[in-house]
Scaffold this motif. Sequence first.
Motif, mmCIF file in Angstrom:
data_model
loop_
_atom_site.group_PDB
_atom_site.id
_atom_site.type_symbol
_atom_site.label_atom_id
_atom_site.label_comp_id
_atom_site.label_asym_id
_atom_site.label_seq_id
_atom_site.Cartn_x
_atom_site.Cartn_y
_atom_site.Cartn_z
ATOM 1 N N ASP A 66 35.007 47.261 43.866
ATOM 2 C CA ASP A 66 36.141 46.953 44.734
ATOM 3 C C ASP A 66 35.780 47.221 46.186
ATOM 4 O OD1 ASP A 66 37.617 46.422 42.468
ATOM 5 O OD2 ASP A 66 38.868 48.225 42.620
ATOM 6 N N ARG A 72 42.750 46.906 49.689
ATOM 7 C CA ARG A 72 41.792 46.950 48.584
ATOM 8 C C ARG A 72 41.689 45.571 47.918
ATOM 9 N NH1 ARG A 72 43.587 50.441 44.390
ATOM 10 N NH2 ARG A 72 45.613 49.586 44.924
ATOM 11 N N HIS A 73 40.463 45.168 47.604
ATOM 12 C CA HIS A 73 40.222 43.878 46.968
ATOM 13 C C HIS A 73 39.333 44.039 45.742
ATOM 14 C CE1 HIS A 73 41.596 42.493 50.895
ATOM 15 N NE2 HIS A 73 41.794 41.314 50.338
ATOM 16 N N GLN A 74 39.776 43.444 44.639
ATOM 17 C CA GLN A 74 38.927 43.308 43.466
ATOM 18 C C GLN A 74 37.994 42.134 43.762
ATOM 19 O OE1 GLN A 74 41.016 42.120 39.882
ATOM 20 N NE2 GLN A 74 39.380 42.899 38.569
ATOM 21 N N ILE A 92 44.338 43.706 45.663
ATOM 22 C CA ILE A 92 45.014 44.484 44.621
ATOM 23 C C ILE A 92 46.019 45.477 45.200
ATOM 24 C CG2 ILE A 92 43.310 44.151 42.804
ATOM 25 C CD1 ILE A 92 42.029 46.823 43.616
ATOM 26 N N ARG A 97 45.554 43.840 39.459
ATOM 27 C CA ARG A 97 44.126 43.682 39.155
ATOM 28 C C ARG A 97 43.972 42.900 37.846
ATOM 29 N NH1 ARG A 97 39.652 46.515 39.859
ATOM 30 N NH2 ARG A 97 40.665 48.053 41.177
#
Length: 146
Positions: A66, A72-74, A92, A97
């Motif tokens: 991540d 926050r990014h998956q 996310i 997610r």
Amino acid sequence: MRRLLLPIAIVLVMLVGGERLLDTGAPGKAYENAPRAADAIARAYRDRAHDVAVSGTGEVQAVLADDTRGSRHQRFILRLASGQTILIAHNIDIAPRLPRLATGERVRFKGVYEFNAKGGVVHWTHHDPQARHAGGWLEYQGRRYE
């Protein structure tokens, strides 16, 4: 260096008008005449295009760590039917997610394409909390994440 590219790209997009990314749901350039979604993405890559609404399906090639700086990014890499790979950066903090994502799985997507030399990035794969943009999404194992 690689870890810095996505956050830098996202900051630049936001600085130059990220609020317009999916303003009308229409792509920033006319790629809708491409016969298949993968062709539209291949054209966007060839043209080094930014701010292009795209959709398609791909096979997960790699599940990355991540991105936890800022929102926050998956992150994961999809291989399209054309053979091209793209990075999916799924926020996310806004959308759920994708659970137990693994290589070999199929994922459908709708979002905004941004050129990079490695095939491109698709982001805005979620709803807009301010309801100013058409939403993107990911579909995985029969469920839509938006």
